[in-house]
Design an enzyme around this catalytic site. Structure first.
Site, PDB file in Angstrom:
ATOM      1  N   GLN A 125       0.858  -1.179   0.000  1.00 33.55           N
ATOM      2  CA  GLN A 125       0.000   0.000   0.000  1.00 33.55           C
ATOM      3  C   GLN A 125       0.897   1.233   0.000  1.00 33.55           C
ATOM      4  OE1 GLN A 125      -2.384   1.147   3.603  1.00 33.55           O
ATOM      5  NE2 GLN A 125      -4.069   0.359   2.362  1.00 33.55           N
ATOM      6  N   TYR A 200      -6.263  10.576   3.880  1.00 35.40           N
ATOM      7  CA  TYR A 200      -4.917  10.885   3.412  1.00 35.40           C
ATOM      8  C   TYR A 200      -4.990  11.769   2.163  1.00 35.40           C
ATOM      9  CZ  TYR A 200      -3.930   7.241   6.773  1.00 35.40           C
ATOM     10  OH  TYR A 200      -3.877   6.496   7.930  1.00 35.40           O
ATOM     11  N   ALA A 375      -9.425  -7.566   7.742  1.00 41.61           N
ATOM     12  CA  ALA A 375      -8.313  -7.076   8.560  1.00 41.61           C
ATOM     13  C   ALA A 375      -8.432  -7.633   9.973  1.00 41.61           C
ATOM     14  CB  ALA A 375      -8.267  -5.553   8.564  1.00 41.61           C
ATOM     15  N   ARG A 376      -9.410  -7.132  10.758  1.00 42.72           N
ATOM     16  CA  ARG A 376      -9.509  -7.547  12.161  1.00 42.72           C
ATOM     17  C   ARG A 376      -9.691  -9.052  12.316  1.00 42.72           C
ATOM     18  NH1 ARG A 376     -14.201  -3.382  13.603  1.00 42.72           N
ATOM     19  NH2 ARG A 376     -14.594  -3.866  11.400  1.00 42.72           N
TER      20      ARG A 376
END
Length: 433
Positions: A125, A200, A375-376
């Site tokens: 990423q 971002y 993810a988690r």
């Protein structure tokens, strides 16, 4: 430097139902079948989503980071995503973030080799913080962003203001993303993911919450997407024949005045026209609406305990006050807006957000999504994909407590609070064979 032009968008509009060509049965196209993303073929549809690992205390990959992604690859994912390398020194969110330079390549190569030995692909990423930084570069308190004004994130770290990025700077940043992708290729990565979400720099242009420009880079969704699309084109031109090039997109901002699914569908059509190989459909922004990203309340008590100073703790207190009081986790909490994007484009899409069961993973593929990203659930159990495949379990035991979010500040790096934790010595050892 790349030249900027506003990409054309598809003339097709979203219909009320999925095109039949997009809908395949889970039996015909299950989560355990291969999928092609540009020049890359994954062994299955499971992607470890990019999420800050907290395992680069000196700004370089460590043995802990290698183990983290090797374990995910051994656990069965088709591709694991390393988060989140800055493309420039003035694009770093925090001082110990990986800055993608030639010096980092040997250490990243150790990681990609380890992932490949386990049969998975590796994605890096790449990102630029814009105003989302806790660092003063060259004494500057005014980092570049889509628009000028107060810096909601930076003010907690003494970076009180931001300024509008000039077009010449956009050209420089696009070239920095392209060079970062070339470095990722030389480090053995199979794919890069351009971070366009969560607040971002590129998301600062995409979101009306932060983009107040009145020139060609502001206005409607297609105009706000002009600079991010130029970055995508620069990266595709640099590495597109050799690597998959994806984008992480916040499809809803989660607060009034931000992007909704319809605006994001227009943005997705721009990115499709520019040749993105896959979009990962996330949501929320790290300052205004982090709860939208996670679909459940943030672990503010743990976050305060890990906060570096009083101003950061004050910011977390403000987060507590803004979090909806009735917020409760629900499975597949991004499904409705993700369906809008699925209807709008034909390109590959990865669903992320509240995926907990094999049945729902198969359902998503059956509805026309090409990949599922977690993810988690994979922090809780790195071998979850193999366990689902082998029938050991059919649902993740992750309870979405989000305590792992605060663990990125732990000396040992991110881990599930219900597990044994990581070996802290590994974060003090740079990656090596």
């Amino acid at each position: 430097m790349p030249q900027f032009s506003l990409p054309s968008t598809s003339s097709s509009s979203a219909s009320s139902e999925f095109p039949l060509s997009m809908v395949q049965s889970p039996v015909a196209r299950s989560t355990f079948t291969p999928v092609k993303l540009g020049p890359l073929t994954l062994r299955n549809r499971y992607i470890k989503a990019g999420a800050n690992e907290g395992m680069t205390p000196h700004g370089l990959p460590t043995q802990a980071l290698v183990k983290h992604h090797r374990d995910l690859a051994a656990g069965g994912v088709g591709m694991t995503t390393v988060a989140y390398a800055a493309v420039a020194s003035d694009g770093m969110t925090f001082p110990h973030q990986i800055h993608l330079t030639p010096a980092a390549i040997p250490y990243l190569r150790v990681l990609t080799d380890a992932v490949h030995r386990e049969g998975a692909a590796a994605c890096l990423q790449i990102t630029h913080a814009g105003s989302f930084t806790m660092m003063r570069h060259g004494g500057s308190r005014r980092p570049a962003s889509a628009s000028g004004g107060l810096n909601a994130f930076g003010m907690m770290y003494g970076v009180y203001f931001q300024r509008a990025m000039r077009e010449a700077e956009m050209s420089t940043v696009a070239a920095q993303f392209a060079e970062a992708a070339r470095l990722a290729r030389s480090a053995g990565f199979d794919a890069v993911e351009i971070h366009m979400g969560h607040g971002y720099l590129l998301n600062q242009f995409l979101s009306p919450l932060s983009n107040k420009r009145r020139d060609a880079y502001g206005g409607g969704p297609e105009q706000r997407a002009r600079f991010p699309a130029a970055v995508l084109r620069a990266v595709k031109d640099a590495v597109g024949h050799d690597m998959a090039v994806g984008c992480k997109l916040s499809i809803i901002d989660g607060v009034p005045g931000g992007n909704d699914a319809e605006a994001s569908a227009a943005i997705a059509r721009v990115l499709e026209a520019e040749g993105a190989d896959i979009l990962t459909l996330s949501g929320g922004r790290n300052v205004e609406s982090p709860w939208a990203l996670f679909g459940s309340p943030m672990p503010t008590a743990q976050m305060k305990a890990a906060a570096p100073h009083a101003l950061a703790r004050f910011g977390i207190t403000m987060l507590e006050k803004r979090t909806p009081r009735d917020l409760k986790f629900r499975d597949l909490y991004f499904l409705e807006p993700a369906r809008v994007i699925r209807q709008a484009v034909r390109m590959p899409l990865a669903y992320i957000g509240g995926l907990k069961s094999l049945a729902d993973a198969e359902r998503l593929i059956g509805e026309g999504f090409d990949c599922v990203a977690l993810a988690r659930a994979l922090i809780h159990d790195p071998a979850l994909v193999t366990h689902w495949r082998d029938g050991v379990t059919d649902r993740s035991a992750c309870d979405s407590c989000n305590a792992c979010v605060a663990k990125i500040y732990d000396p040992a790096g991110v881990s599930c609070v219900y597990g044994p934790g990581n070996d802290p010595s590994l974060t003090q050892q740079l990656a090596a064979e």
